[in-house]
Design an enzyme around this catalytic site. Structure first.
Site, PDB file in Angstrom:
ATOM      1  N   LYS A  33      -4.044-106.132  40.052  1.00 54.47           N
ATOM      2  CA  LYS A  33      -4.818-105.127  39.304  1.00 54.47           C
ATOM      3  C   LYS A  33      -5.512-105.717  38.071  1.00 54.47           C
ATOM      4  O   LYS A  33      -6.678-105.396  37.795  1.00 54.47           O
ATOM      5  CB  LYS A  33      -3.916-103.966  38.891  1.00 54.47           C
ATOM      6  CG  LYS A  33      -3.418-103.124  40.069  1.00 54.47           C
ATOM      7  CD  LYS A  33      -2.615-101.933  39.575  1.00 54.47           C
ATOM      8  CE  LYS A  33      -2.137-101.089  40.735  1.00 54.47           C
ATOM      9  NZ  LYS A  33      -1.415 -99.870  40.291  1.00 54.47           N
ATOM     10  N   ASP A  36      -4.761 -94.233  38.853  1.00 62.99           N
ATOM     11  CA  ASP A  36      -3.338 -93.911  38.698  1.00 62.99           C
ATOM     12  C   ASP A  36      -3.129 -92.703  37.784  1.00 62.99           C
ATOM     13  O   ASP A  36      -2.330 -91.811  38.081  1.00 62.99           O
ATOM     14  CB  ASP A  36      -2.577 -95.111  38.134  1.00 62.99           C
ATOM     15  CG  ASP A  36      -2.406 -96.233  39.154  1.00 62.99           C
ATOM     16  OD1 ASP A  36      -2.412 -95.923  40.361  1.00 62.99           O
ATOM     17  OD2 ASP A  36      -2.272 -97.401  38.740  1.00 62.99           O
TER      18      ASP A  36
END
Length: 490
Positions: free
Chosen positions: A68, A104
């Site tokens: 990420k 997220d």
């Protein structure tokens, strides 16, 4: 036909990812063309993977651990949320330009909006939130809470310095706390969120909630196990709880919409698919759905009747098809296969003459019938859950062929030796060796079915033996449910 759209999830490792279950479900129910794949990629290979992406078949994809932060560094256009978090989990291409964002926090908020209505009211924003942990997931959640309007977020971590560093990053509305000391004081907040891995063993408790207000909502982003020790304790104390599965489901929505141009729904059907894959479906619904399948002539219908005789509800796909053939499916089939309907009822022999051995025609027929059968199955599921039946049978003829394993909690395969199977099938009216061979070519091999089964019944051993096997399966599932209830009440 619309062009195929290929997407992916990449990480190292990536085999554990359940994202393909989510996206392939949406691809299927929205009638789209394409696929969503797992692409394992090491940290060493990842820079080249991103560099080559514009020349690949992929329109975009998801990035998981440990890539990420690396994706954040390499994408051409970083969108605001990803920029604030320093991490990218969703990629898409616009022309030759690679974009990156982070969903997220969106998934976290959408899950609470869905499962705990009113969790973010003005009075609750004033009371603030407690976030346990100081890793990447905590960053996304803190950012989302502040964006939603929470006036105060306490970050509690076992290493206080990490919590302090994260609090400094997000400014004056955040403060750090020592997680080890937190349970020793009375604490009032509207929301507790666990972002740590504590509790994944099903035993360890990250925080003692005894002194917390009964108005506190408790969320654990862990979803294996679904009922973590923290959530179990919260339920015992009468606090409202939200598990972590919804965050996984909702965070997938924005990416899918960008890639496929359809905003997908997170509903109970999708949740059920993931729960069954996690082995949690029957624990949450109270009903264990056992998929019954087997190749032609193996004794599936007889076995289904044995379950009925034992008082177990059964959804029979074959019976549903027969009903549809004399009802709403008949005009649809006549339109697709002229001359196959007489007096409002499908003539199965004439229909067979047009579709057996013809893959294109068979797919056209399945496109008509399968959605209707699925609708009836969902209605059956709703009824047995409402009636709180502990066990229900889904008689699914092409369970493996239609990739329906995730629709059930367990699989029962009925089988018989090949010579017994052939003898049974050829004894049927209108059956021939040619037809039998054509049917067998379309079916998943029996040996592979047995390897993937949770239960197997050999129907060649006689009715009495098969009946005893059925009763044994009912008893085994009942015992498993009793053990789970005892563990949850312990």
């Amino acid at each position: 036909m619309a062009s195929e759209i290929h997407t992916f999830v990449t990480g190292w490792p990536v085999e554990h990812s359940r994202s393909p279950l989510i996206h392939r479900h949406w691809i299927k129910i929205y009638g789209l063309s394409g696929d969503y794949e797992k692409l394992p990629c090491s940290e060493l290979e990842f820079p080249k993977f991103l560099k080559d992406l514009p020349k690949s078949i992929y329109r975009g994809g998801n990035v998981t651990i440990p890539h990420k932060e690396a994706a954040f560094q390499q994408v051409t256009v970083v969108h605001p949320t990803a920029k604030a978090l320093g991490a990218v989990n969703t990629l898409w291409q616009e022309g030759d330009v690679l974009h990156g964002d982070n969903t997220d926090g969106y998934g976290f908020l959408a899950n609470l909006d869905d499962r705990a209505k009113g969790w973010d009211g003005a009075d609750r924003q004033q009371r603030g939130a407690l976030v346990l942990g100081a890793g990447g997931a905590a960053r996304a959640i803190i950012y989302a809470l502040l964006e939603r309007g929470f006036n105060s977020v306490t970050i509690a971590n076992r290493t206080l310095e990490r919590a302090e560093k994260l609090a400094d990053k997000f400014g004056p509305k955040c403060q750090a706390a020592d997680l080890k000391q937190l349970s020793k004081q009375t604490y009032d907040c509207a929301l507790v969120v666990n972002t740590t891995s504590v509790g994944m063993d099903g035993k360890s408790l990250v925080l003692d909630l005894t002194s917390f207000s009964t108005q506190t909502v408790v969320n654990d982003i862990v979803y294996t196990p679904l009922l973590t020790p923290l959530l179990k304790q919260a339920k015992t104390l009468g606090l409202q709880t939200v598990d972590g599965l919804g965050m996984l489901l909702h965070q997938a929505v924005p990416g899918f919409e960008r890639w496929y141009g359809v905003r997908p729904a997170v509903d109970e059907e999708l949740r059920g698919i993931l729960l069954r894959d996690l082995g949690e479906g029957w624990k949450r619904s109270g009903t264990y759905f056992l998929g019954l399948t087997g190749s032609i002539g193996m004794g599936k219908s007889t076995t289904a009747q044995m379950f009925r005789d034992a008082g177990i509800p059964v959804h029979d796909s074959d019976a549903t098809v027969h009903h549809l053939y004399s009802g709403e499916a008949a005009p649809l089939i006549e339109e697709a296969f002229a001359g196959t309907v007489r007096d409002g009822v499908v003539d199965r022999v004439k229909l067979g003459q047009q579709v057996v051995g013809n893959d294109v025609a068979m797919k056209k027929l399945e496109a008509i019938i399968h959605p209707l059968v699925r609708r009836e199955e969902l209605a059956f599921r709703g009824r047995v859950k409402q009636e709180k039946a502990p066990l229900a049978i889904l008689d699914i003829p092409l369970l493996f062929e239609t990739k329906s394993e995730t629709r059930v909690d367990g699989i029962l395969v009925v089988t018989a030796p090949a010579d017994v199977q052939q003898e049974r099938v050829l004894a049927r009216e209108g059956m021939s060796v040619v037809k039998f061979d054509a049917i067998m070519k379309r079916q998943y091999p029996d040996v592979k079915k047995r390897k993937q089964a949770d239960y197997i019944i050999d129907t060649s051993q006689g009715l009495e033996a098969a009946q005893q096997e059925v009763l044994g399966i009912i008893k085994e599932i009942s015992k498993m449910q009793e053990t789970d209830r005892a563990n949850n009440n312990a």
